[in-house]
Design a protein around this motif. Structure first.
Motif: not given
Ligand SMILES: [Zn+2]
Length: 289
Positions: A130-148
């Protein structure tokens, strides 16, 4: 966690099933391949390909030149709803805190994606987490990461909530100007080690902000249940860079840390959780910058 029936956020952008192309107006969906196919079919059927094309364009059954929308895997929606409830909770908590300081909290969007996404921060594969992008003020989340996370031995819904709250913590750093200050410090860093040390301070502060959120979310809506905080601390520990490095089979090398050690992450999450006050998240002050 007790989360069912709680408000869901209107700021979730779910692009998991859209395929790689956003939906385009029908007339724009015809790629060269499809046009060629219509031409061949038209010739075979003895019809004017242009006429066929006309019928196709009017029928609104255009085919995207990119991948098709994906089918929704069962059971995913529960996770998406949970993410939405947690995001809504961060909106309530930070909204209240900002307004009590006489300010307006600009709510971030949260993009749920799979298999890589284009953001204002560039193209990211889901492997980055998951990451936050300051440029567009959005949090990006892939639910696949939760499996990780699961693979790292982290389970439980609060651990997921912690990850979201940490990313929202980066948003708070952005809108309060800490992020800008951090970039300035970093541009003056004299070595890679120093730049990394600064990144660690940013990360630990976001952990502390996640703790602040947990404190307020619980006093506002009583969302925490027995064992939840341990889950959060377990997550903080599991995502520590030292654990990550050990799991990757490398020797632990503090200079390469960009998130902080497990122990540091737990410590700062706990600080925020116990105080509920962002003024205690003094990671930068303690480093005497
Ligand atoms: Zn972070």
């Amino acid at each position: 966690m007790r989360w069912r029936g709680e408000r869901q956020s209107g700021n979730v952008e779910d692009v998991r099933y859209e395929g790689s192309a956003r939906r385009l107006p029908t007339g724009m969906k015809l790629g060269g391949g499809m046009t060629l196919l219509l031409l061949v079919v038209g010739l075979l059927l003895g019809q004017n390909p242009l006429q066929l094309l006309q019928i196709f364009l009017q029928s609104d059954i255009g085919v995207s030149t990119d991948s098709q929308p994906r089918p929704r895997p069962a059971g995913d929606d529960e996770a998406a709803q949970f993410v939405s409830v947690i995001l809504a909770s961060t909106e309530d908590v930070w909204g209240k805190m900002f307004s009590s300081a006489g300010q307006r909290y600009p709510e971030p969007k949260l993009v749920l994606f799979s298999d890589g996404i284009e953001s204002a921060c560039g193209m990211n594969s889901s492997a980055t987490g998951p990451f936050y992008c300051p440029g567009d003020q959005k949090v990006y989340l892939d639910l696949g990461f939760l499996k990780e996370l699961h693979r790292l031995g982290v389970s439980g819904d609060f651990a997921v909530a912690y990850v979201i709250a940490h990313e929202v913590g980066h948003h708070v750093q952005n809108v309060t100007g800490t992020e800008r200050q951090f970039r300035q410090y970093q541009s003056q860093a004299r070595s890679q080690e120093q730049a990394n040390a600064l990144s660690v301070l940013m990360e630990l502060q976001a952990d502390c902000y996640a703790g602040v959120w947990a404190n307020h979310a619980d006093s506002q809506r009583h969302i925490l249940e027995q064992g939840d905080v341990e889950e959060g601390l377990n997550a903080a520990a599991a995502i520590g860079d030292d654990r990550m490095q050990k799991m990757a089979g490398r020797r632990v090398n503090p200079d390469g840390f960009t998130h902080g050690s497990s122990q540091q992450r737990v410590q700062w999450f706990r600080t925020g959780m116990q105080s509920g006050d962002i003024n205690t998240c003094t990671t930068f002050k303690q480093a005497e910058l």
